[in-house]
Design a protein around this motif. Structure first.
Motif, PDB file in Angstrom:
ATOM      1  N   SER A 117       1.119  -1.117  -0.170  1.00 22.87           N
ATOM      2  CA  SER A 117       0.363   0.027  -0.438  1.00 22.87           C
ATOM      3  C   SER A 117       0.483   1.659  -0.022  1.00 22.87           C
ATOM      4  O   SER A 117       0.547   2.198   0.490  1.00 22.87           O
ATOM      5  CB  SER A 117      -1.032   0.199   1.067  1.00 22.87           C
ATOM      6  N   ILE A 118       2.021   1.567  -1.200  1.00 20.41           N
ATOM      7  CA  ILE A 118       2.615   2.744  -1.003  1.00 20.41           C
ATOM      8  C   ILE A 118       2.382   3.773  -2.533  1.00 20.41           C
ATOM      9  O   ILE A 118       2.772   4.007  -1.974  1.00 20.41           O
ATOM     10  CB  ILE A 118       3.950   1.985  -0.980  1.00 20.41           C
ATOM     11  N   HIS A 145       9.555   0.802   3.777  1.00 20.59           N
ATOM     12  CA  HIS A 145       8.176   0.535   4.104  1.00 20.59           C
ATOM     13  C   HIS A 145       6.930   0.410   2.943  1.00 20.59           C
ATOM     14  O   HIS A 145       7.206  -0.496   2.279  1.00 20.59           O
ATOM     15  CB  HIS A 145       8.506   2.304   4.073  1.00 20.59           C
ATOM     16  N   TYR A 147       2.352   0.146   4.763  1.00 17.25           N
ATOM     17  CA  TYR A 147       1.382   1.188   5.267  1.00 17.25           C
ATOM     18  C   TYR A 147       1.285  -0.806   6.491  1.00 17.25           C
ATOM     19  O   TYR A 147       0.428  -1.722   6.114  1.00 17.25           O
ATOM     20  CB  TYR A 147       0.478   0.504   4.904  1.00 17.25           C
ATOM     21  N   SER A 151      -1.061   3.975   9.856  1.00 19.16           N
ATOM     22  CA  SER A 151       0.920   4.416   9.656  1.00 19.16           C
ATOM     23  C   SER A 151       1.211   3.636   8.161  1.00 19.16           C
ATOM     24  O   SER A 151       1.416   2.641   8.246  1.00 19.16           O
ATOM     25  CB  SER A 151       1.390   5.429  10.901  1.00 19.16           C
ATOM     26  N   THR A 152       2.447   4.224   7.759  1.00 24.08           N
ATOM     27  CA  THR A 152       2.953   4.410   6.653  1.00 24.08           C
ATOM     28  C   THR A 152       3.860   4.016   7.749  1.00 24.08           C
ATOM     29  O   THR A 152       4.814   4.792   8.407  1.00 24.08           O
ATOM     30  CB  THR A 152       3.594   5.189   6.018  1.00 24.08           C
ATOM     31  N   GLN A 174       7.095   5.468  12.397  1.00 21.09           N
ATOM     32  CA  GLN A 174       5.877   5.256  12.365  1.00 21.09           C
ATOM     33  C   GLN A 174       4.222   5.316  13.806  1.00 21.09           C
ATOM     34  O   GLN A 174       4.958   6.586  14.560  1.00 21.09           O
ATOM     35  CB  GLN A 174       5.696   3.280  12.820  1.00 21.09           C
ATOM     36  N   GLU A 176       1.171   3.667  14.635  1.00 21.14           N
ATOM     37  CA  GLU A 176       1.353   2.782  15.007  1.00 21.14           C
ATOM     38  C   GLU A 176       0.008   2.633  16.380  1.00 21.14           C
ATOM     39  O   GLU A 176       0.576   3.464  17.194  1.00 21.14           O
ATOM     40  CB  GLU A 176       0.929   1.686  14.725  1.00 21.14           C
ATOM     41  N   THR A 231      -1.210  -4.846  11.486  1.00 24.01           N
ATOM     42  CA  THR A 231       0.011  -4.026  11.670  1.00 24.01           C
ATOM     43  C   THR A 231       1.443  -5.044  10.908  1.00 24.01           C
ATOM     44  O   THR A 231       2.112  -4.714  10.545  1.00 24.01           O
ATOM     45  CB  THR A 231       0.256  -4.271  13.182  1.00 24.01           C
ATOM     46  N   GLY A 234       1.411  -5.812   8.125  1.00 30.68           N
ATOM     47  CA  GLY A 234       1.645  -4.334   7.198  1.00 30.68           C
ATOM     48  C   GLY A 234       2.951  -4.752   7.217  1.00 30.68           C
ATOM     49  O   GLY A 234       3.794  -4.920   6.311  1.00 30.68           O
ATOM     50  N   THR A 238       5.113  -5.973   3.682  1.00 29.03           N
ATOM     51  CA  THR A 238       6.641  -4.501   3.428  1.00 29.03           C
ATOM     52  C   THR A 238       7.662  -5.725   3.242  1.00 29.03           C
ATOM     53  O   THR A 238       8.295  -5.329   1.734  1.00 29.03           O
ATOM     54  CB  THR A 238       7.013  -3.941   4.727  1.00 29.03           C
TER      55      THR A 238
END
Length: 259
Positions: A117-118, A145, A147, A151-152, A174, A176, A231, A234, A238
């Motif tokens: 999700s970048i 990086h 998401y 947050s990213t 971050q 989170e 998280t 994510g 990543t």
């Protein structure tokens, strides 16, 4: 008949004048502080790269960080498509985040490609080559990086000279949930990553964050974060992206082949 001192026009004049003065002061302060802010940003980045490489000096000061970075770290720009170093770009000043926003220096990711999700990925990326106190090459430090829940999340991954075994994972930016997703910065969780292998014997990305506790003997499995599944997902995505074909996989393969 003259207007009194409490007239609307005089009140407005005072308010507008005060606003203008305040605006000038704020703008002037922002301009004067910009070089210092940029210096602090660079210093913080250098500090986090050194942390990832396990090379942060015992006494942490601005000078000790700058000296350690200059002694141990060399930045290079890599073409993510070819895995080759790019000539003619100053790695010290290359801004990967800015490049990812420019259509001329990045690619737009499809929904299938964009697992992290970048949205966009820069054509080039900065890698950091670290050497130990004896001057021997000790690790690759890769910026990644993706998401999370809120947050990213930005991190540096330090990898051994074999271009496969993880030395350290340092999440440094971050947003989170504290006590849950923000545990990606917990030293105990980050320690689990040490010694894990990114790729399996077939060269496929094999890092896997599982629910609960991973088997101690596993080369690829990582303990999940309790109460922070999204998280953890994510972080997984990543690694799926940045250690995959669109990320650093081609570069790392070339390093394993002795590039």
């Amino acid at each position: 008949m003259s207007k009194g001192n409490d007239s609307i026009s005089k009140t407005l004049t005072v308010v507008i004048s005060l606003c203008l003065v305040c605006a000038i002061i704020v703008a002037g302060t922002a301009v004067s502080l910009k070089p210092k802010q940029e210096q602090n940003r660079v210093l913080d980045k250098q500090k986090n790269i050194l942390i990832a490489a396990n090379l942060l000096p015992e006494t942490v000061t601005s000078k000790s960080i700058q000296d350690a970075y200059a002694k141990h770290i060399t930045a290079k720009v890599v073409d993510l498509e070819t895995g080759e170093y790019v000539e003619g770009i100053d790695a010290a000043n290359f801004d990967q985040r800015a490049a990812s926003k420019d259509p001329a220096t990045s690619i737009n990711l499809t929904g299938e490609q964009d697992v992290a999700s970048i949205k966009r990925r820069s054509n080039n990326a900065t890698v950091y080559l670290a050497k130990d106190a004896s001057g021997n090459f000790s690790s690759y430090i890769l910026p990644v990086h993706g998401y999370g829940l809120w947050s990213t999340m930005y991190a540096f991954v330090a990898v051994q000279p074999d271009a496969n075994t993880i030395i350290n994972l340092n999440y440094y930016e971050q947003g989170e949930t504290p006590g849950l997703g923000a545990e990606i910065e917990n030293p105990k969780w980050k320690a689990i990553w040490v010694g894990k292998e990114i790729y399996n014997d077939d060269g496929e990305m094999a890092i896997s964050i599982i629910k609960g506790e991973a088997p101690k003997e596993s080369k690829h499995k990582i303990d999940g974060l309790s109460g922070a599944t999204l998280t953890g997902n994510g972080v997984q995505y990543t690694f799926d992206f940045w250690m995959g074909e669109l990320g650093f996989k081609t570069y790392l393969e070339k390093q394993r082949q002795g590039a």
